[in-house]
Design a protein around this motif. Structure first.
Motif, PDB file in Angstrom:
ATOM      1  N   ALA A 115       1.760   3.877 -13.496  1.00 18.04           N
ATOM      2  CA  ALA A 115       2.939   4.735 -13.606  1.00 18.04           C
ATOM      3  C   ALA A 115       3.607   4.587 -14.972  1.00 18.04           C
ATOM      4  O   ALA A 115       4.070   5.571 -15.557  1.00 18.04           O
ATOM      5  CB  ALA A 115       3.934   4.399 -12.492  1.00 18.04           C
ATOM      6  N   ILE A 116       3.652   3.370 -15.499  1.00 18.13           N
ATOM      7  CA  ILE A 116       4.235   3.164 -16.823  1.00 18.13           C
ATOM      8  C   ILE A 116       3.421   3.897 -17.884  1.00 18.13           C
ATOM      9  O   ILE A 116       3.978   4.554 -18.779  1.00 18.13           O
ATOM     10  CB  ILE A 116       4.330   1.655 -17.129  1.00 18.13           C
ATOM     11  CG1 ILE A 116       5.418   1.012 -16.267  1.00 18.13           C
ATOM     12  CG2 ILE A 116       4.633   1.413 -18.604  1.00 18.13           C
ATOM     13  CD1 ILE A 116       5.458  -0.506 -16.362  1.00 18.13           C
ATOM     14  N   SER A 117       2.101   3.814 -17.795  1.00 17.25           N
ATOM     15  CA  SER A 117       1.247   4.542 -18.743  1.00 17.25           C
ATOM     16  C   SER A 117       1.480   6.047 -18.641  1.00 17.25           C
ATOM     17  O   SER A 117       1.539   6.747 -19.665  1.00 17.25           O
ATOM     18  CB  SER A 117      -0.221   4.216 -18.480  1.00 17.25           C
ATOM     19  OG  SER A 117      -0.483   2.841 -18.683  1.00 17.25           O
ATOM     20  N   VAL A 118       1.609   6.554 -17.418  1.00 17.00           N
ATOM     21  CA  VAL A 118       1.862   7.984 -17.223  1.00 17.00           C
ATOM     22  C   VAL A 118       3.167   8.394 -17.890  1.00 17.00           C
ATOM     23  O   VAL A 118       3.234   9.407 -18.605  1.00 17.00           O
ATOM     24  CB  VAL A 118       1.883   8.321 -15.714  1.00 17.00           C
ATOM     25  CG1 VAL A 118       2.458   9.713 -15.482  1.00 17.00           C
ATOM     26  CG2 VAL A 118       0.488   8.230 -15.126  1.00 17.00           C
ATOM     27  N   ALA A 348      -3.224  14.444 -14.730  1.00 20.10           N
ATOM     28  CA  ALA A 348      -4.653  14.746 -14.603  1.00 20.10           C
ATOM     29  C   ALA A 348      -5.503  13.859 -15.498  1.00 20.10           C
ATOM     30  O   ALA A 348      -6.620  13.477 -15.121  1.00 20.10           O
ATOM     31  CB  ALA A 348      -4.900  16.222 -14.940  1.00 20.10           C
ATOM     32  N   LEU A 349      -4.999  13.499 -16.675  1.00 25.18           N
ATOM     33  CA  LEU A 349      -5.803  12.737 -17.632  1.00 25.18           C
ATOM     34  C   LEU A 349      -5.561  11.236 -17.591  1.00 25.18           C
ATOM     35  O   LEU A 349      -6.363  10.479 -18.150  1.00 25.18           O
ATOM     36  CB  LEU A 349      -5.554  13.242 -19.056  1.00 25.18           C
ATOM     37  CG  LEU A 349      -6.002  14.663 -19.342  1.00 25.18           C
ATOM     38  CD1 LEU A 349      -5.867  14.982 -20.818  1.00 25.18           C
ATOM     39  CD2 LEU A 349      -7.439  14.884 -18.917  1.00 25.18           C
ATOM     40  N   VAL A 350      -4.476  10.799 -16.966  1.00 28.58           N
ATOM     41  CA  VAL A 350      -4.172   9.365 -16.919  1.00 28.58           C
ATOM     42  C   VAL A 350      -4.286   8.821 -15.502  1.00 28.58           C
ATOM     43  O   VAL A 350      -4.951   7.813 -15.262  1.00 28.58           O
ATOM     44  CB  VAL A 350      -2.766   9.076 -17.492  1.00 28.58           C
ATOM     45  CG1 VAL A 350      -2.445   7.589 -17.392  1.00 28.58           C
ATOM     46  CG2 VAL A 350      -2.671   9.528 -18.938  1.00 28.58           C
ATOM     47  N   ALA A 351      -3.637   9.497 -14.557  1.00 30.48           N
ATOM     48  CA  ALA A 351      -3.591   8.971 -13.191  1.00 30.48           C
ATOM     49  C   ALA A 351      -4.877   9.236 -12.418  1.00 30.48           C
ATOM     50  O   ALA A 351      -5.399   8.337 -11.741  1.00 30.48           O
ATOM     51  CB  ALA A 351      -2.396   9.561 -12.442  1.00 30.48           C
ATOM     52  N   LEU A 352      -5.415  10.457 -12.502  1.00 31.13           N
ATOM     53  CA  LEU A 352      -6.606  10.781 -11.707  1.00 31.13           C
ATOM     54  C   LEU A 352      -7.819   9.913 -12.052  1.00 31.13           C
ATOM     55  O   LEU A 352      -8.525   9.456 -11.142  1.00 31.13           O
ATOM     56  CB  LEU A 352      -6.951  12.268 -11.863  1.00 31.13           C
ATOM     57  CG  LEU A 352      -6.092  13.241 -11.055  1.00 31.13           C
ATOM     58  CD1 LEU A 352      -6.582  14.665 -11.245  1.00 31.13           C
ATOM     59  CD2 LEU A 352      -6.100  12.885  -9.577  1.00 31.13           C
ATOM     60  N   VAL A 366     -17.851  13.284 -14.528  1.00 29.27           N
ATOM     61  CA  VAL A 366     -17.140  14.230 -13.663  1.00 29.27           C
ATOM     62  C   VAL A 366     -15.874  14.730 -14.349  1.00 29.27           C
ATOM     63  O   VAL A 366     -15.518  15.911 -14.269  1.00 29.27           O
ATOM     64  CB  VAL A 366     -16.810  13.561 -12.317  1.00 29.27           C
ATOM     65  CG1 VAL A 366     -15.970  14.477 -11.450  1.00 29.27           C
ATOM     66  CG2 VAL A 366     -18.086  13.164 -11.601  1.00 29.27           C
ATOM     67  N   PHE A 367     -15.199  13.829 -15.049  1.00 31.30           N
ATOM     68  CA  PHE A 367     -13.969  14.176 -15.745  1.00 31.30           C
ATOM     69  C   PHE A 367     -14.227  15.248 -16.813  1.00 31.30           C
ATOM     70  O   PHE A 367     -13.494  16.244 -16.913  1.00 31.30           O
ATOM     71  CB  PHE A 367     -13.396  12.912 -16.369  1.00 31.30           C
ATOM     72  CG  PHE A 367     -12.243  13.137 -17.293  1.00 31.30           C
ATOM     73  CD1 PHE A 367     -11.013  13.512 -16.802  1.00 31.30           C
ATOM     74  CD2 PHE A 367     -12.386  12.968 -18.656  1.00 31.30           C
ATOM     75  CE1 PHE A 367      -9.943  13.718 -17.660  1.00 31.30           C
ATOM     76  CE2 PHE A 367     -11.325  13.169 -19.515  1.00 31.30           C
ATOM     77  CZ  PHE A 367     -10.102  13.547 -19.007  1.00 31.30           C
ATOM     78  N   GLY A 368     -15.289  15.079 -17.602  1.00 27.75           N
ATOM     79  CA  GLY A 368     -15.616  16.067 -18.625  1.00 27.75           C
ATOM     80  C   GLY A 368     -15.982  17.412 -18.021  1.00 27.75           C
ATOM     81  O   GLY A 368     -15.575  18.472 -18.520  1.00 27.75           O
ATOM     82  N   GLY A 369     -16.752  17.377 -16.929  1.00 32.32           N
ATOM     83  CA  GLY A 369     -17.104  18.626 -16.264  1.00 32.32           C
ATOM     84  C   GLY A 369     -15.892  19.336 -15.691  1.00 32.32           C
ATOM     85  O   GLY A 369     -15.775  20.571 -15.773  1.00 32.32           O
ATOM     86  N   ALA A 370     -14.971  18.563 -15.105  1.00 31.89           N
ATOM     87  CA  ALA A 370     -13.757  19.158 -14.550  1.00 31.89           C
ATOM     88  C   ALA A 370     -12.890  19.777 -15.643  1.00 31.89           C
ATOM     89  O   ALA A 370     -12.304  20.854 -15.457  1.00 31.89           O
ATOM     90  CB  ALA A 370     -12.965  18.105 -13.782  1.00 31.89           C
ATOM     91  N   MET A 371     -12.807  19.112 -16.807  1.00 34.02           N
ATOM     92  CA  MET A 371     -12.049  19.660 -17.933  1.00 34.02           C
ATOM     93  C   MET A 371     -12.649  20.983 -18.399  1.00 34.02           C
ATOM     94  O   MET A 371     -11.943  21.962 -18.650  1.00 34.02           O
ATOM     95  CB  MET A 371     -12.045  18.652 -19.081  1.00 34.02           C
ATOM     96  CG  MET A 371     -11.094  17.496 -18.893  1.00 34.02           C
ATOM     97  SD  MET A 371      -9.412  17.941 -19.327  1.00 34.02           S
ATOM     98  CE  MET A 371      -9.570  18.165 -21.096  1.00 34.02           C
TER      99      MET A 371
END
Length: 396
Positions: A115-118, A348-352, A366-371
């Motif tokens: 959460a702090i990073s987000v 989407a880019l930090v928490a997921l 998967v992350f790159g494909g979703a983007m």
């Protein structure tokens, strides 16, 4: 859907699966001592079955066979949308803020860290949103202001014993001055030239931090940075640090919102849409673009000072071009110019990715494909900004 369109979709699906197999096999099949195929085809089989099922479901839906099910769902969605529109804004924001306040009380240390990073990236994303989303200036060296804020607090606290709360506005002011220094000679450029020059200035700042041994301790960084204190209470735990960055994020959101709907925000939008027309209408484009750089750098300075206090260490490797690219991706993915969109882009880019940490081998694939899929389906972002007014070509 015609037979030709159906064939075209299945052909595209087959080509996509073929490319996926070509990308997957080097990751799973090439070992130091041998070549393997079983693991690759196992994962590919799961993905292929899922893709075929999705394609089949899509074609059945387009044929109209699911209208009996889809119509009630669409009506329910519309009803929820109308209820959301009618709900008072203060009520929705109060619920979100209350959930954010209660969050550390019902979660563990790892959740606090995420959460702090987000929230740090929310501050960075909203600051960059001023430059890119409102003023329309492509900045590839934005993370340099983040580093300036972090080193400002580190140096002032270690060498001069200043408190975090005193250093926080100083870090913001120095970051804003750095933004003006970088922006003054570059903002007469436009487009790709501006992006290249800002990238160069960002790298110059990183190299200065890496080589100025007497001030920044070079690549060794600065250690033992003190945590914030307030009336004798030291913020040691992650949960207490969470509330500091939550307060900074709330201030950032309110400030960006007020700027967005002020005369300055309207002038930034005019520059973004057509700089020449804005200048002909009497807008001081150079001064306002410089102000956009300074304001964006201010919020990066806030985030940088907190980052130094949280980590108790700063080093040049924390402020590379990759970080600028990540913040830029958050703004574009969420929706340029949209405050809720930027927040969703950060999530989407930090928490997921943290939710899928168990699948460490596959999550970035998967992350790159979703983007990629997201940019094809919703190129304006997850929550695009609402345009004030309407263009003539949009009415056509």
């Amino acid at each position: 859907m015609t037979i030709r369109e159906s064939k075209r979709l299945w052909l595209a699906c087959g080509v996509g699966l073929g490319w996926f197999l070509l990308l997957l096999w080097p990751l799973l099949g090439i070992k130091p001592d041998t070549l393997e195929f079983a693991a690759t085809f196992k994962v590919f089989g799961y993905v292929a079955v899922a893709a075929v099922f999705i394609m089949f479901f899509y074609q059945v839906k387009e044929a109209g066979y699911l209208d009996a099910v889809g119509r009630p769902a669409k009506q329910a969605t519309n009803a929820l949308g109308r209820a959301y529109d009618k709900a008072p804004t203060w009520l929705l924001l109060g619920i979100v803020l209350a959930a954010a306040i209660v969050y550390p009380l019902v979660t563990g240390r790892y959740a606090h860290d995420v959460a702090i990073s987000v929230l740090i990236y929310v501050c960075l994303g909203l600051g960059l949103n001023i430059v890119i989303g409102l003023a329309g200036l492509l900045d590839l060296g934005y993370i340099a202001f983040y580093g300036v804020g972090a080193y400002t607090y580190a140096i002032l606290s270690i060498n001069y014993g200043l408190s975090f709360w005193l250093c926080l506005p100083i870090a913001a002011v120095i970051a804003a001055i750095a933004g003006c220094i970088i922006g003054y000679p570059t903002l007469r450029m436009r487009g790709d030239y501006l992006a290249i020059v800002t990238l160069g200035f960002g790298e110059i700042v990183r190299l200065i931090l890496n080589n100025w041994m007497s001030l920044t301790n070079g690549p060794n960084g600065i250690l033992s940075i003190p945590r914030p204190e307030l009336f004798g209470y030291e913020f040691r735990s992650l949960s207490s640090m969470y509330y500091i960055i939550l307060g900074l994020a709330v201030v950032t959101i309110l400030a960006v919102y007020r700027l967005n709907y002020s005369r300055i925000g309207r002038a930034w939008e005019a520059i973004r849409e057509d700089e020449t027309a804005a200048e002909l209408m009497g807008v001081n484009t150079f001064l306002l673009k410089l102000l956009a750089y300074a304001m964006g750098a201010t919020f990066a300075g806030f985030a940088g000072a907190f980052f130094a206090a949280r980590m108790k260490f700063v080093g040049p490797e924390s402020f590379t071009f990759l970080e600028s690219a990540m913040v830029l991706a958050m703004v574009i993915l969420g929706g340029m110019g949209s405050i809720p969109g930027v927040i969703l882009g950060v999530l989407a880019l930090v928490a997921l990715p943290e939710l899928f940490r168990e699948f460490e081998l596959y999550r970035m694939l998967v992350f790159g494909g979703a983007m990629t899929l997201m940019m094809l389906v919703r190129p304006a972002g997850i929550w695009p900004a609402k345009r004030v007014g309407r263009r003539s070509e949009e009415a056509d």
